[in-house]
Design a protein around this motif. Structure first.
Motif, short mmCIF file in Angstrom:
data_model
loop_
_atom_site.label_atom_id
_atom_site.label_comp_id
_atom_site.label_asym_id
_atom_site.label_seq_id
_atom_site.Cartn_x
_atom_site.Cartn_y
_atom_site.Cartn_z
N UNK A 22 34.23 35.07 -42.75
CA UNK A 22 34.74 36.38 -42.40
C UNK A 22 35.30 36.51 -41.01
N UNK A 23 34.80 35.74 -40.06
CA UNK A 23 35.21 35.94 -38.68
C UNK A 23 36.67 35.60 -38.43
N UNK A 24 37.30 34.80 -39.28
CA UNK A 24 38.71 34.45 -39.09
C UNK A 24 39.60 34.98 -40.21
N UNK A 25 39.05 35.68 -41.16
CA UNK A 25 39.86 36.21 -42.26
C UNK A 25 40.88 37.21 -41.71
N UNK A 95 49.68 33.35 -40.73
CA UNK A 95 49.37 34.76 -41.01
C UNK A 95 47.93 34.99 -41.43
N UNK A 96 47.23 33.94 -41.85
CA UNK A 96 45.81 34.07 -42.21
C UNK A 96 45.10 32.78 -41.84
N UNK A 97 44.72 32.70 -40.58
CA UNK A 97 44.13 31.49 -40.05
C UNK A 97 42.81 31.15 -40.73
N UNK A 98 42.09 32.17 -41.19
CA UNK A 98 40.80 31.94 -41.84
C UNK A 98 40.90 31.05 -43.06
N UNK A 99 41.93 31.26 -43.87
CA UNK A 99 42.09 30.43 -45.07
C UNK A 99 42.39 28.98 -44.71
N UNK A 100 43.16 28.78 -43.65
CA UNK A 100 43.46 27.42 -43.21
C UNK A 100 42.20 26.69 -42.77
N UNK A 101 41.37 27.37 -42.00
CA UNK A 101 40.14 26.76 -41.52
C UNK A 101 39.18 26.47 -42.67
N UNK A 102 39.11 27.36 -43.64
CA UNK A 102 38.27 27.12 -44.82
C UNK A 102 38.64 25.80 -45.49
N UNK A 103 39.92 25.59 -45.66
CA UNK A 103 40.40 24.38 -46.32
C UNK A 103 40.03 23.14 -45.52
N UNK A 104 40.17 23.23 -44.20
CA UNK A 104 39.89 22.07 -43.35
C UNK A 104 38.42 21.67 -43.39
N UNK A 105 37.53 22.64 -43.22
CA UNK A 105 36.10 22.34 -43.20
C UNK A 105 35.65 21.80 -44.54
N UNK A 106 36.16 22.38 -45.62
CA UNK A 106 35.81 21.90 -46.96
C UNK A 106 36.29 20.47 -47.17
N UNK A 107 37.50 20.16 -46.69
CA UNK A 107 38.02 18.80 -46.83
C UNK A 107 37.14 17.80 -46.12
#
Length: 436
Positions: A22-25, A95-107
């Motif tokens: 949530x903090x980056x969504x 435009x939505x940095x939170x989604x990008x970070x989610x993908x990176x950590x999961x990878x």
């Protein structure tokens, strides 16, 4: 069965990530390329005055380097208005940095599951490794190369994680050699830093024949993960990916904030310019100098090497720079020409190897004041040369090079480190030594 288990783990990770992110969504990432000195000064002023509103992931005093700023949805309109008022051009990068970070950590988690480290053999460059895995690698090297490698427990973090150094020699039994002291992961989010330091360890130990000159008259003492609590925290969920500080809590007037910037916590010009007294700030210098056990560990290593320490090298990201003291103010040390000469050797080697251009200069000249930093402290305590090496950026934030970039970046950086190491062996030869 194994495939089903992996799929289930992936599903659980995705669920956890979306719950914790949530903090980056909805955060937006901007890139800013100033064109004039006035624009750069205005941007620096904005970064200082509104540090609690806008997260400047990078900001240099150089026009040639673009700034990256992470902005929360609530402050997006005011941020754009500020830039337009100052006539500063900007570009929306994400435009939505939170989604990008989610993908990176999961990878990274899935790569860790797919390519586990079993505690033996060299760590690869295909993914980022945990603090425990890196410690296991140090122990494995000590077991496989007992005459050349020595691992020592040097302290614990606030949360109780074990910090270890590895001392690398050529095994000749000679004592009193000059020393290179190198560390990584001061700032938790800079994953490429410990990856680079671990690669350097592997080259010095497991590719010894190719680098024997570096160890003929010098020993290398290396602390690969200094801020282990913060480093592990950034890998626990995408919401914490850009955490910078340690994890020790500080309570002021009933409000608790976590962590201190360990690179503002050293007792030389502590709480000077470029450091904050606000416990919630990313550059909080701590309630006192050396309040962080991790900073105490580095300080004590420096003191133990005071009579032999020639080169202190702390690996950070990002910035394409090799900078030297002073960081507390605009003055230059009397030996700045020697500092500049050795740094240029590293920068030139990197440029010749890959074409990547590094800036060289004092910390204040390149990035502005940053008092209480480890490089200033090392220099003040007798290290002849002291540098912060800011590696190239990667990914959207600049702190998140994808795993596919690790191999290229660590090899490029090692080229510069090796060149500096070779230079000091001739410029600062070790005194006559004796067999132990």
């Amino acid at each position: 069965m194994a495939v089903k288990v992996l799929r289930l783990l992936a599903l659980l990770w995705v669920t956890f990530e979306f719950a914790a992110a949530g903090s980056y969504e909805g955060y937006k990432l901007y890139e800013i390329a100033t064109e004039t000195i006035a624009q750069r000064n205005a941007l620096n002023a904005l970064a200082q005055e509104d540090a609690d509103k806008y997260d400047f992931l990078s900001l240099s005093r150089l026009h040639t380097q673009k700034a990256r700023v992470l902005v929360a949805p609530a402050h997006d309109e005011s941020f754009q208005a500020e830039l337009r008022n100052q006539k500063i051009p900007f570009e929306l990068k994400n435009t939505n940095f939170g989604r990008t970070i989610q993908t990176e950590v999961l990878q990274n988690r899935m790569l860790r599951q797919a390519k586990p480290y079993n505690g033996t053999g060299r760590l690869g460059t295909e993914r980022y490794y945990s603090h425990d895995e890196i410690n296991a690698y140090l122990d494995d090297l000590a077991a496989r190369y007992p005459t050349r490698v020595f691992v020592r427990i040097v302290g614990k973090t606030y949360e109780g994680r074990i910090l270890k150094t590895i001392t690398i020699t050529n095994g000749d039994g000679v004592t009193g050699k000059n020393v290179v002291f190198m560390d990584g992961a001061f700032h938790a989010r800079e994953w490429i830093s410990p990856a680079t330091v671990v690669y350097a360890i592997g080259e010095l130990v497991e590719n010894f024949e190719a680098h024997a000159e570096l160890l003929q008259d010098y020993d290398w003492v290396i602390l690969p993960v200094m801020n282990a609590d913060g480093y592990e925290y950034t890998q626990s969920a995408s919401a914490f990916r850009l955490w910078r500080k340690t994890r020790q809590p500080v309570t002021v007037n009933g409000t608790t904030c976590y962590g201190t910037d360990p690179n503002r916590n050293f007792g030389f010009h502590w709480m000077g310019k470029g450091a904050s007294s606000n416990p919630c700030s990313d550059i909080y210098a701590g309630p006192s100098a050396f309040s962080e056990p991790e900073a105490v560990v580095v300080r004590d290593i420096m003191h133990s090497l005071r009579d032999r320490g020639i080169l202190y090298l702390t690996i950070h990201s990002y910035g394409y720079a090799l900078f030297y003291p002073w960081g507390w103010g605009p003055e230059l040390p009397d030996t700045w020409e020697d500092l500049h000469e050795v740094a240029m050797v590293g920068a030139d080697a990197i440029r010749d190897y890959s074409g990547t251009e590094y800036e060289v200069g004092s910390s204040t000249a390149l990035y502005g004041e940053a008092a209480g930093a480890s490089d200033d402290y090392a220099f003040s305590e007798g290290f002849t040369l002291s540098y912060t090496m800011e590696l190239p950026h990667g990914g959207d934030s600049g702190f998140d090079p994808p795993p596919s970039d690790i191999d290229r970046l660590v090899k490029e950086t090692w080229t510069g480190i090796r060149a500096m190491g070779l230079k000091i062996t001739t410029k600062y030869p070790s005194p006559k030594q004796t067999l132990s």
